[in-house]
Design a protein around this motif. Structure first.
Motif, PDB file in Angstrom:
ATOM      1  N   VAL A   1      -6.915  -3.910  -5.030  1.00 29.98           N
ATOM      2  CA  VAL A   1      -8.330  -3.568  -4.900  1.00 29.98           C
ATOM      3  C   VAL A   1      -8.484  -2.199  -4.217  1.00 29.98           C
ATOM      4  O   VAL A   1      -9.240  -1.338  -4.678  1.00 29.98           O
ATOM      5  CB  VAL A   1      -9.081  -4.650  -4.089  1.00 29.98           C
ATOM      6  N   ILE A   2      -7.733  -1.992  -3.146  1.00 29.03           N
ATOM      7  CA  ILE A   2      -7.833  -0.736  -2.391  1.00 29.03           C
ATOM      8  C   ILE A   2      -7.377   0.436  -3.262  1.00 29.03           C
ATOM      9  O   ILE A   2      -8.032   1.474  -3.329  1.00 29.03           O
ATOM     10  CB  ILE A   2      -7.003  -0.832  -1.093  1.00 29.03           C
ATOM     11  N   ALA A   3      -6.264   0.237  -3.972  1.00 28.63           N
ATOM     12  CA  ALA A   3      -5.728   1.310  -4.821  1.00 28.63           C
ATOM     13  C   ALA A   3      -6.718   1.680  -5.919  1.00 28.63           C
ATOM     14  O   ALA A   3      -6.943   2.860  -6.192  1.00 28.63           O
ATOM     15  CB  ALA A   3      -4.399   0.881  -5.421  1.00 28.63           C
ATOM     16  N   ALA A   4      -7.310   0.668  -6.534  1.00 32.02           N
ATOM     17  CA  ALA A   4      -8.258   0.936  -7.621  1.00 32.02           C
ATOM     18  C   ALA A   4      -9.506   1.617  -7.072  1.00 32.02           C
ATOM     19  O   ALA A   4     -10.023   2.570  -7.660  1.00 32.02           O
ATOM     20  CB  ALA A   4      -8.624  -0.367  -8.335  1.00 32.02           C
ATOM     21  N   TYR A   5      -9.973   1.144  -5.915  1.00 36.14           N
ATOM     22  CA  TYR A   5     -11.212   1.686  -5.345  1.00 36.14           C
ATOM     23  C   TYR A   5     -11.063   3.164  -4.985  1.00 36.14           C
ATOM     24  O   TYR A   5     -11.949   3.976  -5.229  1.00 36.14           O
ATOM     25  CB  TYR A   5     -11.613   0.874  -4.109  1.00 36.14           C
ATOM     26  N   PHE A   6      -9.905   3.500  -4.402  1.00 39.67           N
ATOM     27  CA  PHE A   6      -9.704   4.886  -3.961  1.00 39.67           C
ATOM     28  C   PHE A   6      -8.926   5.720  -4.984  1.00 39.67           C
ATOM     29  O   PHE A   6      -8.593   6.874  -4.725  1.00 39.67           O
ATOM     30  CB  PHE A   6      -8.994   4.917  -2.599  1.00 39.67           C
ATOM     31  N   GLY A   7      -8.617   5.119  -6.135  1.00 42.59           N
ATOM     32  CA  GLY A   7      -7.916   5.865  -7.184  1.00 42.59           C
ATOM     33  C   GLY A   7      -6.530   6.330  -6.775  1.00 42.59           C
ATOM     34  O   GLY A   7      -6.128   7.446  -7.095  1.00 42.59           O
ATOM     35  N   LEU A   8      -5.785   5.479  -6.057  1.00 43.93           N
ATOM     36  CA  LEU A   8      -4.445   5.866  -5.608  1.00 43.93           C
ATOM     37  C   LEU A   8      -3.468   5.829  -6.780  1.00 43.93           C
ATOM     38  O   LEU A   8      -3.574   4.991  -7.664  1.00 43.93           O
ATOM     39  CB  LEU A   8      -3.970   4.917  -4.496  1.00 43.93           C
ATOM     40  N   LYS A   9      -2.512   6.757  -6.740  1.00 47.93           N
ATOM     41  CA  LYS A   9      -1.484   6.800  -7.788  1.00 47.93           C
ATOM     42  C   LYS A   9      -0.170   6.265  -7.242  1.00 47.93           C
ATOM     43  O   LYS A   9       0.252   6.643  -6.148  1.00 47.93           O
ATOM     44  CB  LYS A   9      -1.258   8.252  -8.248  1.00 47.93           C
ATOM     45  N   ARG A  10       0.480   5.411  -8.003  1.00 46.76           N
ATOM     46  CA  ARG A  10       1.737   4.816  -7.544  1.00 46.76           C
ATOM     47  C   ARG A  10       2.855   5.841  -7.490  1.00 46.76           C
ATOM     48  O   ARG A  10       2.958   6.721  -8.336  1.00 46.76           O
ATOM     49  CB  ARG A  10       2.147   3.669  -8.475  1.00 46.76           C
TER      50      ARG A  10
ATOM     51  N   LEU B   1       0.823  -1.219   0.000  1.00 45.52           N
ATOM     52  CA  LEU B   1       0.000   0.000   0.000  1.00 45.52           C
ATOM     53  C   LEU B   1       0.851   1.261   0.000  1.00 45.52           C
ATOM     54  O   LEU B   1       0.476   2.277  -0.582  1.00 45.52           O
ATOM     55  CB  LEU B   1      -0.939   0.007   1.216  1.00 45.52           C
ATOM     56  N   GLU B   2       2.017   1.182   0.646  1.00 47.40           N
ATOM     57  CA  GLU B   2       2.845   2.386   0.721  1.00 47.40           C
ATOM     58  C   GLU B   2       3.650   2.619  -0.555  1.00 47.40           C
ATOM     59  O   GLU B   2       4.442   3.548  -0.636  1.00 47.40           O
ATOM     60  CB  GLU B   2       3.700   2.353   1.996  1.00 47.40           C
ATOM     61  N   LYS B   3       3.402   1.791  -1.582  1.00 52.44           N
ATOM     62  CA  LYS B   3       3.943   2.089  -2.912  1.00 52.44           C
ATOM     63  C   LYS B   3       3.114   3.176  -3.593  1.00 52.44           C
ATOM     64  O   LYS B   3       3.457   3.634  -4.676  1.00 52.44           O
ATOM     65  CB  LYS B   3       3.950   0.827  -3.781  1.00 52.44           C
ATOM     66  N   TYR B   4       2.015   3.552  -2.953  1.00 49.46           N
ATOM     67  CA  TYR B   4       1.141   4.570  -3.533  1.00 49.46           C
ATOM     68  C   TYR B   4       1.371   5.912  -2.856  1.00 49.46           C
ATOM     69  O   TYR B   4       1.746   5.976  -1.686  1.00 49.46           O
ATOM     70  CB  TYR B   4      -0.331   4.143  -3.403  1.00 49.46           C
ATOM     71  N   ARG B   5       1.123   6.969  -3.611  1.00 49.33           N
ATOM     72  CA  ARG B   5       1.328   8.326  -3.105  1.00 49.33           C
ATOM     73  C   ARG B   5       0.323   8.649  -2.006  1.00 49.33           C
ATOM     74  O   ARG B   5      -0.815   8.210  -2.058  1.00 49.33           O
ATOM     75  CB  ARG B   5       1.128   9.338  -4.238  1.00 49.33           C
ATOM     76  N   ASP B   6       0.765   9.437  -1.055  1.00 46.55           N
ATOM     77  CA  ASP B   6      -0.108   9.949   0.003  1.00 46.55           C
ATOM     78  C   ASP B   6      -0.858   8.836   0.728  1.00 46.55           C
ATOM     79  O   ASP B   6      -2.015   9.000   1.087  1.00 46.55           O
ATOM     80  CB  ASP B   6      -1.131  10.958  -0.578  1.00 46.55           C
ATOM     81  N   THR B   7      -0.205   7.699   0.874  1.00 42.78           N
ATOM     82  CA  THR B   7      -0.842   6.585   1.579  1.00 42.78           C
ATOM     83  C   THR B   7       0.004   6.232   2.800  1.00 42.78           C
ATOM     84  O   THR B   7       1.199   5.978   2.688  1.00 42.78           O
ATOM     85  CB  THR B   7      -0.957   5.359   0.652  1.00 42.78           C
ATOM     86  N   GLU B   8      -0.639   6.258   3.960  1.00 43.72           N
ATOM     87  CA  GLU B   8       0.073   5.946   5.200  1.00 43.72           C
ATOM     88  C   GLU B   8      -0.630   4.779   5.876  1.00 43.72           C
ATOM     89  O   GLU B   8      -1.855   4.792   6.023  1.00 43.72           O
ATOM     90  CB  GLU B   8       0.064   7.172   6.118  1.00 43.72           C
ATOM     91  N   VAL B   9       0.148   3.784   6.262  1.00 49.04           N
ATOM     92  CA  VAL B   9      -0.440   2.586   6.861  1.00 49.04           C
ATOM     93  C   VAL B   9       0.061   2.430   8.300  1.00 49.04           C
ATOM     94  O   VAL B   9       1.265   2.456   8.559  1.00 49.04           O
ATOM     95  CB  VAL B   9      -0.106   1.326   6.043  1.00 49.04           C
ATOM     96  N   VAL B  10      -0.884   2.273   9.214  1.00 50.22           N
ATOM     97  CA  VAL B  10      -0.563   2.047  10.622  1.00 50.22           C
ATOM     98  C   VAL B  10      -0.949   0.605  10.953  1.00 50.22           C
ATOM     99  O   VAL B  10      -1.991   0.130  10.513  1.00 50.22           O
ATOM    100  CB  VAL B  10      -1.375   3.018  11.520  1.00 50.22           C
ATOM    101  N   ILE B  11      -0.089  -0.092  11.676  1.00 48.43           N
ATOM    102  CA  ILE B  11      -0.408  -1.464  12.103  1.00 48.43           C
ATOM    103  C   ILE B  11      -0.609  -1.455  13.610  1.00 48.43           C
ATOM    104  O   ILE B  11       0.204  -0.885  14.349  1.00 48.43           O
ATOM    105  CB  ILE B  11       0.698  -2.456  11.672  1.00 48.43           C
ATOM    106  N   THR B  12      -1.692  -2.063  14.050  1.00 51.17           N
ATOM    107  CA  THR B  12      -2.054  -1.973  15.476  1.00 51.17           C
ATOM    108  C   THR B  12      -1.041  -2.698  16.363  1.00 51.17           C
ATOM    109  O   THR B  12      -0.781  -2.261  17.473  1.00 51.17           O
ATOM    110  CB  THR B  12      -3.453  -2.575  15.726  1.00 51.17           C
TER     111      THR B  12
END
Ligand SMILES: [Zn+2]
Length: 343
Positions: A191-200, A38-49
């Motif tokens: 799926v997440i990238a396509a759904y939210f239109g994320l750019k790599r 997921l972090e291969k996409y721009r403006d995407t930040e992932v937190v793991i609990t």
């Protein structure tokens, strides 16, 4: 966008049908792989609990972290268990509070099924479900992680995904395989990238136009490319040149122009700018009260639009700075030098 991933249980939580399988370990590794994708996409930040594999926070604090950190999407990652070893299939649970999250739940479930089924042949989608309980007269999500994630209303998509049954020998084998785990991460991330239109991040900025260069005696495609900070390959492809060695004096070579402004971007006029068009009239005071959506960067033939020698974009919808409400378009060209992007 911010995403919180919640690998279920603790490190040695829930042994599976195969010796050495622990749900809590495998879903922790899945979360790491999914974060990486997921972090291969721009403006995407992932937190793991779970900050380390040994962590096992409470259900309320897992969902609560997503609710507090401004995440849009929360996914709790699991593999399922049943006393019947034949039980199999993928289940997705979504929040009862978020009916609009049904579609993404279905897409995520489908991606997990398609990946696992290649290896198991039996995996199918048991459904995208909600499970509720009565909390003192209030009907809320049964699962603590989902219930706590949707408190406060920031999280718009909240799921538990059960990646098959670890009590089923075949599906357990699938989740126990490192290669498959990476494939699952990729499939879910796609799926997440396509759904939210994320750019790599690694995709080059798309050129929004070009300038024209007239070939001079002695020029080669490489020398022209060097002058514009690009490569002959880019120019050959952009101009559809079959033979990059064959350029002639007087030929027009298009140089793609990169810019940080894209169609669909939200922009505002720079504070120090007082004229509306480049070299044009002073703009009225109200103009600065709005943000604008860039609706066009080029004319109908794909050429960049110039006004008084400046490259311009067409500003479309007005967006109220305070409320975020869209108003009527102004449809005015403005120099890209006069505007800046709004995050
Ligand atoms: Zn679980």
């Amino acid at each position: 966008m911010k995403i919180t991933l919640d690998p279920g249980h603790g490190q040695f939580g829930n042994p599976g049908a195969l010796p050495g399988y622990y749900e809590g370990t495998r879903v922790f590794l899945l979360a790491q792989a999914l974060k990486e994708e997921l972090e291969k996409y721009r403006d995407t930040e992932v937190v793991i609990t779970r900050k380390t594999i040994g962590d096992n926070p409470s259900l309320a604090s897992r969902g609560g972290e997503a609710a507090k950190n401004g995440s849009t999407l929360f996914i709790s990652l699991h593999s399922n268990a049943a006393s019947n070893p034949a039980a199999h299939g993928v289940s997705v649970f979504r929040s009862v509070k978020l009916p609009e999250s049904e579609e993404l739940g279905r897409l995520l479930g489908g991606a997990v099924v398609n990946t696992m089924k290649k290896y198991t042949e039996i995996t199918y989608l048991r459904g995208v479900m909600t499970r509720t309980d009565d909390f003192g007269g209030e009907i809320l999500d049964y699962y603590g992680v989902i219930r706590s994630s949707v408190k406060g209303g920031n999280v718009k998509y909240s799921y538990i995904i059960e990646h098959g049954f670890h009590t089923n020998l075949t599906e357990c084998g699938c989740m126990f395989d490192d290669h498959t785990l990476k494939e699952l991460a990729k499939a879910e991330s796609d799926v997440i990238a396509a759904y939210f239109g994320l750019k790599r991040k690694d995709e080059p900025d798309e050129p929004v136009g070009y300038v024209e260069y007239t070939v001079q005696p002695g020029d080669t495609l490489s020398s022209i490319a060097r002058r514009y900070g690009t490569t002959w390959r880019v120019l050959a492809e952009f101009n559809g040149l079959d033979d990059p060695d064959l350029i002639i004096d007087g030929q027009i070579i298009k140089i793609p122009v990169k810019d940080v402004i894209y169609v669909g971007d939200t922009v505002k006029l720079k504070d120090d700018k007082t004229t509306y068009f480049p070299g044009g009239n002073p703009f009225p005071g109200w103009v600065k009260d709005y943000y604008y959506v860039v609706s066009k960067t080029s004319d109908s033939k794909g050429r960049p639009v110039y006004r008084n020698g400046d490259r311009c974009v067409l500003l479309g919808n007005k967006i109220n700075k305070r409320s975020g409400a869209h108003g009527t378009p102004i449809n005015s060209w403005a120099s890209v030098a006069y505007i800046e992007k709004v995050k």
